[in-house]
Write a protein that holds these residues in place. Structure first.
Motif, short mmCIF file in Angstrom:
data_model
loop_
_atom_site.label_atom_id
_atom_site.label_comp_id
_atom_site.label_asym_id
_atom_site.label_seq_id
_atom_site.Cartn_x
_atom_site.Cartn_y
_atom_site.Cartn_z
N VAL A 173 0.75 -1.06 0.12
CA VAL A 173 -0.17 -0.08 -0.09
C VAL A 173 0.92 1.38 -0.05
O VAL A 173 0.67 2.08 -0.54
CB VAL A 173 -0.96 -0.04 1.21
N VAL A 174 1.88 1.24 0.94
CA VAL A 174 2.80 2.51 0.91
C VAL A 174 3.71 2.68 -0.46
O VAL A 174 3.40 3.95 -1.10
CB VAL A 174 3.67 2.09 1.79
N LEU A 175 3.92 1.59 -0.99
CA LEU A 175 4.44 1.92 -2.44
C LEU A 175 3.76 2.26 -3.47
O LEU A 175 4.22 2.75 -4.36
CB LEU A 175 5.40 0.25 -2.75
N ALA A 176 2.52 1.65 -3.06
CA ALA A 176 1.47 2.20 -4.35
C ALA A 176 1.25 3.71 -4.15
O ALA A 176 0.98 4.17 -5.38
CB ALA A 176 -0.13 1.20 -4.30
N VAL A 177 1.05 3.94 -3.14
CA VAL A 177 0.77 5.45 -2.76
C VAL A 177 2.05 6.23 -3.39
O VAL A 177 1.79 7.32 -4.00
CB VAL A 177 0.61 5.87 -1.11
N MET A 178 3.17 5.81 -3.18
CA MET A 178 4.61 6.53 -3.60
C MET A 178 4.27 6.64 -5.06
O MET A 178 4.64 7.51 -5.75
CB MET A 178 5.59 5.85 -3.08
N LEU A 179 3.89 5.58 -5.73
CA LEU A 179 3.90 5.59 -7.21
C LEU A 179 2.85 6.44 -7.79
O LEU A 179 2.93 6.95 -8.71
CB LEU A 179 3.69 4.13 -7.70
N LEU A 180 1.80 6.65 -6.91
CA LEU A 180 0.61 7.43 -7.26
C LEU A 180 1.11 8.89 -7.05
O LEU A 180 0.95 9.83 -8.20
CB LEU A 180 -0.41 7.44 -6.37
N VAL A 181 2.00 9.17 -6.31
CA VAL A 181 2.54 10.55 -6.07
C VAL A 181 3.61 10.85 -7.17
O VAL A 181 3.73 12.03 -7.67
CB VAL A 181 2.95 10.75 -4.62
N VAL A 182 4.39 9.95 -7.52
CA VAL A 182 5.49 10.29 -8.64
C VAL A 182 5.37 9.72 -9.83
O VAL A 182 5.84 9.97 -10.80
CB VAL A 182 6.86 9.93 -7.98
N GLY A 183 4.15 8.93 -9.82
CA GLY A 183 4.08 8.08 -11.20
C GLY A 183 3.46 9.17 -12.50
O GLY A 183 3.81 8.70 -13.84
N ARG A 184 3.12 10.36 -12.19
CA ARG A 184 2.50 11.18 -13.05
C ARG A 184 3.68 11.70 -13.79
O ARG A 184 3.73 12.17 -14.91
CB ARG A 184 1.63 12.29 -12.64
N THR A 185 4.93 11.83 -13.18
CA THR A 185 6.01 12.40 -13.92
C THR A 185 6.99 11.37 -14.50
O THR A 185 8.08 11.65 -14.97
CB THR A 185 7.05 13.16 -12.80
N LEU A 186 6.57 10.14 -14.52
CA LEU A 186 7.37 8.96 -14.99
C LEU A 186 6.90 8.58 -16.41
O LEU A 186 5.52 8.67 -16.80
CB LEU A 186 7.40 7.78 -14.13
#
Length: 179
Positions: free
Chosen positions: A82-95
């Motif tokens: 869950v923590v890693l998914a939230v982190m990916l949500l935060v930075v995923g838009r820039t990748l």
């Protein structure tokens, strides 16, 4: 002088040729790029799976660190997901390195579905049968292994986890066999 310097100019660099060939093969097999939207969708799917797994593992009972219940470590791993998914949500838009979903992406969904079935079967019929079936499905049908290696690896893995969890870690998983 190094070995590289002693080579003559007409000798081919075999290592460089192999690396170039592998890079070409990987580029041909790689699915097309998906972009940031695929990162976000992937993160949301992983978030839902992590939350679902946390809910199911909490239902098994967490126990304590001194006397862990059957759901403690799956719950801890679920929270990490869950923590890693939230982190990916935060930075995923820039990748922009996500791959487009293809037919091969369905294998990942099938693998996740087998874990859900495993979690649902575990309290009703014990650990051994669902673990063995999970190994067979993953190795033979999702991984394309031979029947011989599928059977051997599935039985050995189930036995190893049985011994690890029930006797090594003393986690009271529901089980059919008692030794």
């Amino acid at each position: 002088m190094s070995e590289r310097e002693t080579r003559t100019a007409d000798e081919p660099d075999i290592l460089a040729e192999l690396q170039a060939e592998v890079a070409r093969d990987l580029a041909e097999e790689r699915p097309p790029a998906g972009g940031p939207a695929y990162q976000v969708v992937s993160a949301l799917v992983v978030l839902v799976l992590g939350l679902g797994a946390a809910y199911l593992s909490y239902g098994y009972g967490l126990g304590s660190l001194r006397r862990p219940g059957p759901g403690l470590w799956p719950f801890a791993v679920s929270l990490l997901i869950v923590v890693l998914a939230v982190m990916l949500l935060v930075v995923g838009r820039t990748l922009d390195d996500a791959e487009k979903f293809t037919r091969a992406s369905l294998l990942v969904l099938a693998g996740g579905a087998t874990f859900v079935v495993f979690a649902l079967l575990l309290p009703t019929i014990g650990f051994e049968v669902p673990a063995l079936l999970l190994g067979i499905v993953w190795l033979r049908f999702l991984g394309g292994e031979t029947w011989r290696s599928t059977i051997v690896i599935s039985i050995a893995t189930t036995a190893a986890f049985y011994l690890l969890f029930l006797y090594g870690l003393k986690i009271p998983l529901p089980h059919l066999l008692a030794f």
